[in-house]
Design a protein around this motif. Structure first.
Motif, PDB file in Angstrom:
ATOM      1  N   PHE A 164       0.821  -1.208   0.000  1.00 47.12           N
ATOM      2  CA  PHE A 164       0.000   0.000   0.000  1.00 47.12           C
ATOM      3  C   PHE A 164       0.861   1.266   0.000  1.00 47.12           C
ATOM      4  O   PHE A 164       0.421   2.319  -0.438  1.00 47.12           O
ATOM      5  CB  PHE A 164      -0.976  -0.003   1.174  1.00 47.12           C
ATOM      6  CG  PHE A 164      -2.228  -0.775   0.882  1.00 47.12           C
ATOM      7  CD1 PHE A 164      -3.247  -0.218   0.118  1.00 47.12           C
ATOM      8  CD2 PHE A 164      -2.388  -2.078   1.332  1.00 47.12           C
ATOM      9  CE1 PHE A 164      -4.403  -0.931  -0.176  1.00 47.12           C
ATOM     10  CE2 PHE A 164      -3.537  -2.800   1.049  1.00 47.12           C
ATOM     11  CZ  PHE A 164      -4.548  -2.226   0.293  1.00 47.12           C
ATOM     12  N   ALA A 165       2.097   1.171   0.507  1.00 51.38           N
ATOM     13  CA  ALA A 165       2.961   2.359   0.516  1.00 51.38           C
ATOM     14  C   ALA A 165       3.593   2.602  -0.844  1.00 51.38           C
ATOM     15  O   ALA A 165       3.933   3.739  -1.168  1.00 51.38           O
ATOM     16  CB  ALA A 165       4.053   2.203   1.574  1.00 51.38           C
ATOM     17  N   PRO A 168       1.226   2.113  -7.131  1.00 49.53           N
ATOM     18  CA  PRO A 168       0.413   3.229  -7.619  1.00 49.53           C
ATOM     19  C   PRO A 168      -1.060   2.890  -7.437  1.00 49.53           C
ATOM     20  O   PRO A 168      -1.454   1.736  -7.442  1.00 49.53           O
ATOM     21  CB  PRO A 168       0.781   3.313  -9.096  1.00 49.53           C
ATOM     22  CG  PRO A 168       1.348   1.977  -9.446  1.00 49.53           C
ATOM     23  CD  PRO A 168       1.950   1.425  -8.204  1.00 49.53           C
ATOM     24  N   SER A 169      -1.885   3.941  -7.260  1.00 49.19           N
ATOM     25  CA  SER A 169      -3.281   3.670  -6.924  1.00 49.19           C
ATOM     26  C   SER A 169      -4.009   2.916  -8.027  1.00 49.19           C
ATOM     27  O   SER A 169      -4.997   2.244  -7.758  1.00 49.19           O
ATOM     28  CB  SER A 169      -4.016   4.961  -6.577  1.00 49.19           C
ATOM     29  OG  SER A 169      -3.989   5.852  -7.668  1.00 49.19           O
ATOM     30  N   HIS A 170      -3.510   2.988  -9.274  1.00 49.22           N
ATOM     31  CA  HIS A 170      -4.280   2.315 -10.328  1.00 49.22           C
ATOM     32  C   HIS A 170      -4.303   0.802 -10.150  1.00 49.22           C
ATOM     33  O   HIS A 170      -5.087   0.116 -10.808  1.00 49.22           O
ATOM     34  CB  HIS A 170      -3.792   2.712 -11.724  1.00 49.22           C
ATOM     35  CG  HIS A 170      -2.469   2.117 -12.110  1.00 49.22           C
ATOM     36  ND1 HIS A 170      -2.313   0.777 -12.394  1.00 49.22           N
ATOM     37  CD2 HIS A 170      -1.257   2.663 -12.258  1.00 49.22           C
ATOM     38  CE1 HIS A 170      -1.057   0.548 -12.687  1.00 49.22           C
ATOM     39  NE2 HIS A 170      -0.383   1.680 -12.616  1.00 49.22           N
ATOM     40  N   VAL A 171      -3.476   0.246  -9.283  1.00 55.64           N
ATOM     41  CA  VAL A 171      -3.584  -1.206  -9.052  1.00 55.64           C
ATOM     42  C   VAL A 171      -4.924  -1.562  -8.418  1.00 55.64           C
ATOM     43  O   VAL A 171      -5.334  -2.722  -8.443  1.00 55.64           O
ATOM     44  CB  VAL A 171      -2.450  -1.766  -8.154  1.00 55.64           C
ATOM     45  CG1 VAL A 171      -1.081  -1.486  -8.743  1.00 55.64           C
ATOM     46  CG2 VAL A 171      -2.543  -1.274  -6.727  1.00 55.64           C
ATOM     47  N   LEU A 172      -5.609  -0.572  -7.848  1.00 55.60           N
ATOM     48  CA  LEU A 172      -6.932  -0.843  -7.284  1.00 55.60           C
ATOM     49  C   LEU A 172      -8.027  -0.724  -8.324  1.00 55.60           C
ATOM     50  O   LEU A 172      -9.200  -0.905  -8.040  1.00 55.60           O
ATOM     51  CB  LEU A 172      -7.209   0.108  -6.120  1.00 55.60           C
ATOM     52  CG  LEU A 172      -6.310  -0.139  -4.903  1.00 55.60           C
ATOM     53  CD1 LEU A 172      -6.467   0.976  -3.878  1.00 55.60           C
ATOM     54  CD2 LEU A 172      -6.647  -1.476  -4.261  1.00 55.60           C
ATOM     55  N   GLY A 173      -7.649  -0.385  -9.542  1.00 54.12           N
ATOM     56  CA  GLY A 173      -8.608  -0.275 -10.625  1.00 54.12           C
ATOM     57  C   GLY A 173      -8.680  -1.576 -11.409  1.00 54.12           C
ATOM     58  O   GLY A 173      -8.528  -2.645 -10.846  1.00 54.12           O
ATOM     59  N   PRO A 174      -8.891  -1.467 -12.717  1.00 53.75           N
ATOM     60  CA  PRO A 174      -9.072  -2.667 -13.531  1.00 53.75           C
ATOM     61  C   PRO A 174      -7.855  -3.586 -13.449  1.00 53.75           C
ATOM     62  O   PRO A 174      -6.724  -3.129 -13.322  1.00 53.75           O
ATOM     63  CB  PRO A 174      -9.211  -2.121 -14.953  1.00 53.75           C
ATOM     64  CG  PRO A 174      -9.417  -0.668 -14.832  1.00 53.75           C
ATOM     65  CD  PRO A 174      -8.960  -0.233 -13.490  1.00 53.75           C
ATOM     66  N   GLU A 182       2.535  -8.537 -11.446  1.00 53.48           N
ATOM     67  CA  GLU A 182       3.564  -8.738 -10.416  1.00 53.48           C
ATOM     68  C   GLU A 182       3.529 -10.174  -9.889  1.00 53.48           C
ATOM     69  O   GLU A 182       4.570 -10.814  -9.713  1.00 53.48           O
ATOM     70  CB  GLU A 182       3.351  -7.773  -9.237  1.00 53.48           C
ATOM     71  CG  GLU A 182       3.550  -6.303  -9.562  1.00 53.48           C
ATOM     72  CD  GLU A 182       2.257  -5.637 -10.039  1.00 53.48           C
ATOM     73  OE1 GLU A 182       1.340  -6.372 -10.494  1.00 53.48           O
ATOM     74  OE2 GLU A 182       2.176  -4.399  -9.971  1.00 53.48           O
ATOM     75  N   VAL A 371      -7.163  -8.117  -5.734  1.00 52.87           N
ATOM     76  CA  VAL A 371      -5.811  -7.631  -5.991  1.00 52.87           C
ATOM     77  C   VAL A 371      -4.922  -7.536  -4.743  1.00 52.87           C
ATOM     78  O   VAL A 371      -3.753  -7.923  -4.796  1.00 52.87           O
ATOM     79  CB  VAL A 371      -5.877  -6.278  -6.736  1.00 52.87           C
ATOM     80  CG1 VAL A 371      -4.527  -5.572  -6.737  1.00 52.87           C
ATOM     81  CG2 VAL A 371      -6.362  -6.518  -8.172  1.00 52.87           C
ATOM     82  N   PRO A 372      -5.408  -7.038  -3.601  1.00 56.19           N
ATOM     83  CA  PRO A 372      -4.461  -6.887  -2.482  1.00 56.19           C
ATOM     84  C   PRO A 372      -3.756  -8.196  -2.120  1.00 56.19           C
ATOM     85  O   PRO A 372      -2.524  -8.215  -1.962  1.00 56.19           O
ATOM     86  CB  PRO A 372      -5.353  -6.377  -1.342  1.00 56.19           C
ATOM     87  CG  PRO A 372      -6.451  -5.628  -2.038  1.00 56.19           C
ATOM     88  CD  PRO A 372      -6.719  -6.433  -3.289  1.00 56.19           C
TER      89      PRO A 372
END
Lengths: 505, 505
Positions: A164-165, A168-174, A182, A371-372
């Motif tokens: 989370f640190a 990039p925030s787009h990993v929480l998107g599509p 990764e 994803v997380p």
């Protein structure tokens, strides 16, 4: 290197070997000190800062050594508290009266939490999912669970914070339906290195478990029945049938699945080549060849369920079948046995011809896997925290396997004639009952009276026999509880000694 | 209450109102100070400890106020760094030359990370999942994404730490196929309170998204086609068809779905009563009644897709249809729009007669939904961190909706005749093109040349027209990028002014 340990208040000298690296040396010295009792259980260890200063080491080195020993069970820790020496000596077996109470309440930690229904088999969820919670057994020796009390919480949280640190925030998107790049990249490397799987990140699909992988394949395979090992995982037969597939038996003998019985009508064969489920037999090289030839010759598919390939004890793991025929084998691995089934993380390495259809099926099944969890697992693979956890778990489980064998087959064995199969690897063993001895259902019932949950093995056969034995999972209890669980099992078997024919089940 | 703020090095007086609670007062005072420029962007705020001492407040109160303003976008923070005032003033629009470069590289934060394929619609994953990564647009105004840059990372990590520190390890073991009891309990309360859903934890099934919910229902419904709104979500039609269901259109007019057209042959009707997708129409009370009567009379099922029930701007949210007919309606909600689609967390409230079959279907689809995410979401619901996030997000999205309307329909509008539908709620609007104006494909292509990704609306119709308009998602860009994205859209439309008939697309 000899160092006093005054700062901890413990009079201790650590012999830290100069070879093999400082961290390794510190780990060995601490292990030795715990084993021979110089560091008794409950001893509070100095802070990593203090010990690092004392030993003139980097603090990170000490911290990594502590982490490793926590994962191996020598030390314990809780957030905000000091690291302590764990209770690693098996407790003395208690008397029967003290433990065999089926009516014991569940442990305090579970108060107020609804218990999940019991699991019926390895990765199989409950037979009756909507039934009300039942009494919790004191000991659970059913198959299907790793020791979740040894889940690497610290490494998992560390990786979570990192993800989370830095991501990039787009990993929480599509997300690609196949999963995050990764994780697919990390898995391609890991599976090649540890299991001999030949694949690329493009050919990997991250799923929520073997069950989902089977569903995806059932949706894209050409017409025809699916052959599944007999004996084999009964819940997976149900899954394949619900997905609209006819299931035909693939008989298993002393060399593993009898691949030569497969016909051209069969669309796919689901096998466990490294460690047949439940007999534990590694598939014989002749049979491996026959399986490959069948698939290549008829354009059919082999599904390799590598459910516990990481846990082999007596020799090097058997390499994945997929590595010898990547065009014809779908390899499926899982974090359910290596970390925890609750994560719902598994992976398929798919032949190039099938990657398109499987990806489409995944897209329409649930878009992609969450994803997380994928990113955290990828990070643990990259840092080798995953490898370290596996190594420590392998040691623990091998010790348990040894204890099981010694308790049931060694001197003072509770029920002569019992045999154990499948103990070379994995988290479970097939316990076969002697002819003329107690019946399977009798043993399960007697275990229940002693507060021990056992699973009868007969449902594993396509045409279930009346009595086969038990599938004993030796991973689920915590380290501390395991010796008690073994005693309860031994006492259950001893009680039925000479009870042959008593039951007409 | 008037306080100096010497400790921060900023000469600031905060007017903290005595009414409405101290935390609320502090939040209001800080918001005001940021808005009117007394706290310029980049200003480092004092530590929570220092400010609490200065204001004679509890440190937790100050900390909670900071968190709230971070989530609202007034402040920013990163792990280990001071809290700062964010850049909340919309940047001045740049010149056309400076921004409309389709070939701009992706932002530095994404370097080295494989881009997921583009999404084609709301919750719909990519049309061609296995195609190679394509050029990343500068601005993405396609529907289907919340602003993931505003994901409440701190609250999520806080809840994660709490869960792993407090949950007994058995939560990582077997799980009820319906999901963890903690989450089902929290959801039953939340859905009752915010959406008027009538249910109990026993009747909730946690899924990995609406797509999976639809698959589970398709597997257990009685025979017959599924009626889906026309226009409606095209990807969901594909999902239902792949699950073996015939899909028939359920026409939508100015009162919403025409429930009176449903026949007894239809097995289930999938509807979006709160905010029809994509027209935005709330289902008229007469239609709601007709839908209930159809379901009750013929023993059929209504599937209520409450994809964005939390985001209504101009009046109270429309209560869930399920609350008026819990025996006949399956309610489905999701965290995909409220938090992030990457979490793959959604929930169904199922009628008692269906809970058994749906649970069995979930068990055989993927055992259960992953546990860590469930427990973290449960914790965020319990602490009301989830509510706070929703409230802050609602404010941000309403502001964006207002900006969209003002930019396209206000003075200086780029293309006369354009209308916007569905702006009372949600994260998107249906932009209808004027008759005789540019065609849908022309607008999409012109947007692409300017580096802006747009989605044509015509695929939403069961029998797609040649040109309908655009489905504009206004949530995906970050707060900072949004005004630029709007400018790009306006310039795209202005460019095509008077271009009617130029294209024969």
């Amino acid at each position: 290197m000899r160092k006093g340990w005054a700062s901890s208040g413990v009079d201790l000298h650590l012999e830290i070997s100069a070879t093999g690296g400082r961290r390794r040396g510190l780990e060995d010295a601490l292990r030795e000190a715990v084993r021979d009792g110089r560091l008794p259980r409950g001893t509070r260890l100095p802070s990593t800062r203090a010990l690092a200063a004392e030993l003139r080491m980097a603090r990170g080195t000490v911290s990594a050594a502590y982490d490793q020993l926590v994962e191996e069970g020598y030390l314990t820790t809780r957030p905000g508290a000091a690291t302590e020496v764990a209770d690693v000596t098996p407790p003395a077996p208690p008397g029967v009266a003290g433990m065999a109470r089926p009516s014991l309440p569940s442990s305090p930690g579970t108060a107020g939490v609804a218990r999940p229904s019991p699991h019926s088999s390895a990765s199989a969820p409950p037979d009756r999912p909507t039934s009300p919670p039942e009494a919790v057994p004191v000991h659970d020796l059913r198959p299907g669970l790793p020791d979740v009390s040894a889940f690497p919480v610290r490494a998992w949280l560390r990786a979570t914070r990192h993800v989370f640190a830095t991501a990039p925030s787009h990993v929480l998107g599509p997300c690609d339906p196949r999963g995050r790049i990764e994780l697919r990249t990390a898995l391609a490397g890991y599976l090649g290195r540890t299991r001999g799987v030949i694949t690329t990140p493009d050919l990997i699909v991250v799923t929520t478990g073997f069950v989902q992988a089977l569903n995806l394949l059932a949706a894209v395979l050409p017409g025809g029945p699916v052959a599944m090992e007999d004996p084999g995982h009964d819940f997976y037969r149900d899954v394949a049938r619900r997905a609209g597939r006819e299931v035909v038996p693939l008989p298993v003998d002393g060399l593993g699945a009898r691949a030569e019985t497969l016909t051209r009508e069969v669309a796919a064969a689901v096998v466990t080549p490294a460690h047949q489920y439940p007999t534990g037999i590694p598939l014989h090289p002749r049979r491996r060849r026959a399986l490959r030839e069948w698939a290549a010759g008829s354009g059919r598919l082999v599904v390799e369920d590598d459910y516990d390939g990481e846990f082999r004890y007596d020799r090097q793991p058997v390499g994945a079948l997929q590595g010898t025929a990547p065009e014809h084998v779908v390899y499926v691995g899982t974090a359910s046995e290596s970390l925890a089934p609750a994560l719902r993380l598994a992976w398929m390495a798919v032949p190039p011809t099938l990657i398109g259809p499987v990806t489409e099926a995944k897209l329409h099944a649930d878009a992609h896997t969450e994803v997380p969890g994928q990113l955290v697992l990828a990070r643990m693979l990259e840092t080798h925290d995953y490898d370290r956890h596996i190594r420590a778990a392998r040691l623990r489980y091998r010790r348990r396997r040894d204890l099981l064998r010694a308790r049931l087959l060694g001197p003072g064995r509770p029920l002569p004639g019992v045999t154990l199969a499948g103990v070379a690897a994995g988290l479970r063993a097939l316990l076969l009952l002697p002819e003329g001895g107690p019946a399977e259902a009798e043993v399960v019932a007697a275990g229940e009276r002693r507060g021990i949950a056992l699973r009868g093995a007969s449902p594993l056969w396509h045409d279930p026999p009346v009595s086969a034995g038990l599938l004993v999972g030796y991973a689920a209890p915590s380290e501390r509880a395991y010796p008690y669980a073994l005693d309860a099992l031994a006492e259950t078997l001893a009680e039925l000694r000479g009870g042959a024919g008593r039951s007409s089940l």
